[in-house]
Design a protein around this motif. Structure first.
Motif, PDB file in Angstrom:
ATOM      1  N   ASN A  52       0.817  -1.211   0.000  1.00 48.29           N
ATOM      2  CA  ASN A  52       0.000   0.000   0.000  1.00 48.29           C
ATOM      3  C   ASN A  52       0.850   1.259   0.000  1.00 48.29           C
ATOM      4  O   ASN A  52       0.400   2.316  -0.449  1.00 48.29           O
ATOM      5  CB  ASN A  52      -0.917   0.018   1.227  1.00 48.29           C
ATOM      6  N   SER A  53       2.063   1.139   0.505  1.00 52.04           N
ATOM      7  CA  SER A  53       2.902   2.335   0.640  1.00 52.04           C
ATOM      8  C   SER A  53       3.693   2.631  -0.623  1.00 52.04           C
ATOM      9  O   SER A  53       3.680   3.743  -1.125  1.00 52.04           O
ATOM     10  CB  SER A  53       3.877   2.158   1.808  1.00 52.04           C
ATOM     11  N   CYS A  54       4.383   1.596  -1.165  1.00 51.51           N
ATOM     12  CA  CYS A  54       5.288   1.874  -2.284  1.00 51.51           C
ATOM     13  C   CYS A  54       4.879   1.172  -3.573  1.00 51.51           C
ATOM     14  O   CYS A  54       5.535   1.316  -4.595  1.00 51.51           O
ATOM     15  CB  CYS A  54       6.719   1.472  -1.909  1.00 51.51           C
ATOM     16  N   LYS A  55       3.790   0.402  -3.516  1.00 53.51           N
ATOM     17  CA  LYS A  55       3.225  -0.263  -4.699  1.00 53.51           C
ATOM     18  C   LYS A  55       4.117  -1.360  -5.283  1.00 53.51           C
ATOM     19  O   LYS A  55       3.894  -1.786  -6.409  1.00 53.51           O
ATOM     20  CB  LYS A  55       2.878   0.758  -5.813  1.00 53.51           C
ATOM     21  N   GLU A  56       5.114  -1.778  -4.544  1.00 56.81           N
ATOM     22  CA  GLU A  56       5.915  -2.900  -5.006  1.00 56.81           C
ATOM     23  C   GLU A  56       5.128  -4.197  -4.831  1.00 56.81           C
ATOM     24  O   GLU A  56       4.287  -4.320  -3.926  1.00 56.81           O
ATOM     25  CB  GLU A  56       7.228  -2.992  -4.212  1.00 56.81           C
ATOM     26  N   VAL A  57       5.398  -5.188  -5.684  1.00 57.17           N
ATOM     27  CA  VAL A  57       4.747  -6.484  -5.573  1.00 57.17           C
ATOM     28  C   VAL A  57       5.569  -7.369  -4.638  1.00 57.17           C
ATOM     29  O   VAL A  57       6.790  -7.466  -4.774  1.00 57.17           O
ATOM     30  CB  VAL A  57       4.622  -7.154  -6.960  1.00 57.17           C
TER      31      VAL A  57
END
Ligand SMILES: [Zn+2]
Length: 102
Positions: free
Chosen positions: A81-86
């Motif tokens: 949710n914070s950095c959109k990394e998977v």
């Protein structure tokens, strides 16, 4: 009523039923014995089945998917949710920014 689940295992069918009832969804197990409920299903179908009312079908189907998914050791990938990394499903924290999976 609609059939929402079929298993080759009576115990699992009952587990599904119990979880659905915990979600206030009335469910019945059919074919738990090797003869059918009179007239309702063909005698040749002897796999245990879980049936729910039509109104509950979509919700029950989703709950069963969740049960089946949670049975796997690694869940599905999730997006931070914070950095959109998977992140892989086994990660509890984001590998990039350490934000919680929740
Ligand atoms: Zn992150």
């Amino acid at each position: 009523m609609r059939r929402v689940y079929t298993s080759d295992n009576v115990t699992k069918a009952w587990h599904i039923r119990n979880v659905l009832e915990q979600h206030d969804i009335q469910a019945v197990v059919k074919n738990e014995q090797l003869y059918s409920v009179a007239g309702e299903v063909p005698i040749t179908e002897c796999m245990p089945e879980v049936w729910v009312g039509d109104l509950f079908f979509a919700r029950a189907d989703q709950i069963i998917r969740d049960i089946e998914n949670s049975a796997e050791p690694e869940g599905q990938d999730w997006i931070c949710n914070s950095c959109k990394e998977v992140n892989a499903g086994s990660f509890g924290l984001c590998w990039n920014c350490q934000a919680s999976a929740d």
